[in-house]
Scaffold this active site. Sequence first.
Site, PDB file in Angstrom:
ATOM      1  N   TYR A  14       0.804  -1.226   0.000  1.00 37.63           N
ATOM      2  CA  TYR A  14       0.000   0.000   0.000  1.00 37.63           C
ATOM      3  C   TYR A  14       0.837   1.277   0.000  1.00 37.63           C
ATOM      4  O   TYR A  14       0.280   2.371  -0.052  1.00 37.63           O
ATOM      5  CB  TYR A  14      -0.907   0.019   1.233  1.00 37.63           C
ATOM      6  N   ASN A  66      -9.444   1.703   8.396  1.00 41.52           N
ATOM      7  CA  ASN A  66     -10.785   1.738   8.994  1.00 41.52           C
ATOM      8  C   ASN A  66     -10.795   1.681  10.514  1.00 41.52           C
ATOM      9  O   ASN A  66     -11.830   1.935  11.134  1.00 41.52           O
ATOM     10  CB  ASN A  66     -11.631   0.595   8.438  1.00 41.52           C
ATOM     11  N   ASP A  91      -5.767  11.872   2.969  1.00 40.07           N
ATOM     12  CA  ASP A  91      -6.157  12.100   1.581  1.00 40.07           C
ATOM     13  C   ASP A  91      -7.551  12.711   1.527  1.00 40.07           C
ATOM     14  O   ASP A  91      -8.406  12.393   2.351  1.00 40.07           O
ATOM     15  CB  ASP A  91      -6.102  10.793   0.793  1.00 40.07           C
ATOM     16  N   ASN A 112     -13.176   6.761   5.937  1.00 40.40           N
ATOM     17  CA  ASN A 112     -13.266   5.756   7.001  1.00 40.40           C
ATOM     18  C   ASN A 112     -12.228   5.934   8.093  1.00 40.40           C
ATOM     19  O   ASN A 112     -12.482   5.589   9.256  1.00 40.40           O
ATOM     20  CB  ASN A 112     -13.168   4.347   6.399  1.00 40.40           C
TER      21      ASN A 112
END
Length: 227
Positions: A14, A66, A91, A112
């Site tokens: 990621y 999350n 972001d 989230n």
Amino acid sequence: MRLFVGLGNPGAKYAGNRHNIGFMAVDRIAEDHGFSPWRTKFQGVIAEGRLGREKVLLLKPETFMNLSGQSVGEALRFYKLTPDDVTVFHDELDLAPGKCRVKTGGGHAGHNGLRSIHGHIGESYHRVRLGVGHPGHKDKVASYVLNDFAKADQNWLDDLIRGISDGAPALADGDTGRFMNAVALRVAPPRSSKTTPKDPAPKPQATPEPPAKDTRNPLQRLADRFK
């Protein structure tokens, strides 16, 4: 003491995602300002240092996006901080790529990571919203933020992250105006006021003087030729 939180997802998979721009921001701050090495704590990794006159703790939650609030809440309680001491870098779909805005309080707009933080410490913390643009349709949002920045994005992304690091001491001091100015100087530097000097105008050429008029009569001129 200030708590700067970068949001993202842990792991190399990621690292270059749009969703991880918050991680990128705090990584740059740690590198540029001589923070301690990262170490594991509060369900994340932390680095300690100073920005100007303020002691600052950088935190990257490793709970996945999350559940970011679990990590932030734990750090907040441990250091007996208030939401006003917390700034979250994240972001932002509703801002054009490369744009940056500072905000305090308000809703999470469906993010989230922010939703989770709201649930653990309330909404009265500060946010640095980092524009990544919108894919155009809500059904594309998940894949968009979980994909890497395009190669064409790298220049503005580097400028934005460097600007955030430049302005980090001002942000820690609560001077958001000076922080935003530091970002702007990287993202949209002023044009130089210097102008290219023009070539000097060519010097006018001297016009030759006409020969003096001969006032002698023809007989005198002829006589002079045979002297």
